[in-house]
Design an enzyme around this catalytic site. Structure first.
Site, short mmCIF file in Angstrom:
data_model
loop_
_atom_site.label_atom_id
_atom_site.label_comp_id
_atom_site.label_asym_id
_atom_site.label_seq_id
_atom_site.Cartn_x
_atom_site.Cartn_y
_atom_site.Cartn_z
N ARG A 53 50.29 96.02 100.99
CA ARG A 53 48.82 95.46 101.57
C ARG A 53 48.21 96.92 102.47
O ARG A 53 46.98 96.71 102.47
CB ARG A 53 49.74 94.88 103.48
N ARG A 96 59.61 91.86 101.30
CA ARG A 96 58.96 92.11 102.32
C ARG A 96 58.32 93.60 102.29
O ARG A 96 57.05 93.86 103.07
CB ARG A 96 59.74 91.47 104.07
N HIS A 131 52.02 86.67 100.22
CA HIS A 131 53.06 85.81 100.90
C HIS A 131 54.75 86.57 100.84
O HIS A 131 54.65 85.99 99.29
CB HIS A 131 53.07 84.19 101.53
N ASN A 138 45.68 89.69 103.22
CA ASN A 138 46.51 90.63 103.40
C ASN A 138 47.34 90.16 101.76
O ASN A 138 48.47 90.77 101.53
CB ASN A 138 47.57 90.95 104.95
N PHE A 166 44.20 81.43 115.21
CA PHE A 166 43.94 81.28 113.59
C PHE A 166 44.55 80.89 112.13
O PHE A 166 43.96 80.73 111.01
CB PHE A 166 44.59 83.27 113.71
N THR A 173 51.99 93.10 107.75
CA THR A 173 51.73 91.94 107.83
C THR A 173 50.38 92.33 108.09
O THR A 173 48.95 91.41 107.44
CB THR A 173 51.30 90.78 109.37
P1 DAT Z 1 53.51 87.35 107.17
O1 DAT Z 1 52.48 86.59 106.42
O2 DAT Z 1 53.56 88.79 107.15
O3 DAT Z 1 54.36 86.41 107.51
P2 DAT Z 1 52.53 85.55 109.43
O4 DAT Z 1 53.83 84.68 108.83
O5 DAT Z 1 53.09 86.24 111.40
O6 DAT Z 1 53.35 86.94 108.87
O7 DAT Z 1 52.11 84.74 109.08
C1 DAT Z 1 50.82 84.25 108.79
C2 DAT Z 1 49.58 84.93 107.63
O8 DAT Z 1 48.65 84.36 108.71
C3 DAT Z 1 50.13 86.29 107.76
O9 DAT Z 1 50.12 86.37 107.03
C4 DAT Z 1 48.17 86.40 108.26
C5 DAT Z 1 47.41 85.40 109.32
N1 DAT Z 1 48.11 86.11 110.61
C6 DAT Z 1 49.10 86.05 110.96
N2 DAT Z 1 48.42 86.69 112.01
C7 DAT Z 1 47.63 86.48 112.41
C8 DAT Z 1 47.04 87.15 113.54
N3 DAT Z 1 47.08 87.32 114.33
N4 DAT Z 1 44.83 87.05 112.93
C9 DAT Z 1 44.67 86.37 111.92
N5 DAT Z 1 46.18 85.96 110.35
C10 DAT Z 1 46.79 86.67 111.17
MG MG Z 2 54.64 84.38 107.17
#
Ligand code: DAT
Ligand code: MG
Length: 149
Positions: A102, A85, A115, A112, A57, A91
């Site tokens: 969210r 958080r 951050h 979403n 992604f 997420t």
């Molecule tokens: P967060 O933003 O909750 O800390 P993360 O650090 O795991 O989540 O990921 C960063 C961002 O990347 C997240 O807000 C949305 C995107 N993302 C994460 N996992 C994804 C996935 N499986 N498919 C698509 N986008 C994703």
């Molecule tokens: Mg993150």
């Protein structure tokens, strides 16, 4: 007092949710100690999301996060990282608890809205990447004794 880095993503700005999102963090009791708008370059976005480099992604995430201006902030308070958080929600908005940002305003993981740093080390790294020391203010609010014991 703990500090966390929070960013309202381009969808939050475009959808007119900046005030709503800030309001939720303010009402929770967290204290805003730094804030600015930025339109990220791909290079800067790659630094911010370095841990996700190589994931399927990643390219889409960079397209999204560089698509328009974001609001970058530093918030401070007791357990600020975890509290922020939990106020944001999971997420994937589909998994987020009702009442979280969210869950209440988003539908898809790739849109979403917000951050937030996920731990003490990440918070320190992200705050240093996004803000200079002079851009972070230290101050007290007259209501703080009604929020902090
Ligand atoms: P967060 O933003 O909750 O800390 P993360 O650090 O795991 O989540 O990921 C960063 C961002 O990347 C997240 O807000 C949305 C995107 N993302 C994460 N996992 C994804 C996935 N499986 N498919 C698509 N986008 C994703
Ligand atoms: Mg993150």
């Amino acid at each position: 007092m703990e500090r966390t880095f929070i960013m309202i993503k381009p969808d939050g700005v475009q959808r007119g949710l900046v005030g709503e999102i800030i309001s939720r963090l303010e009402k929770r009791g967290l204290r805003l100690v730094g804030m600015k708008m930025m339109h990220l370059s791909r290079e800067f976005a790659t630094k911010h999301y370095a841990v996700h480099k190589g994931k399927p992604f990643f390219a889409g995430l960079l397209d999204y996060i560089t698509r328009g201006p974001v609001v970058a902030m530093v918030w401070e308070g007791t357990n600020a990282i975890e509290i922020a958080r939990r106020t944001m929600g999971a997420t994937n908005p589909a998994d987020a608890e009702p009442g979280t940002i969210r869950a209440d305003y988003a539908l898809e993981i790739g849109r979403n809205l917000i951050h937030g740093s996920d731990g003490a080390e990440t918070a320190a790294t992200e705050i240093a990447l996004w803000f200079s020391e002079e851009e972070i203010l230290s101050y007290e609010r007259s209501i703080d004794p009604w929020i902090y014991e």
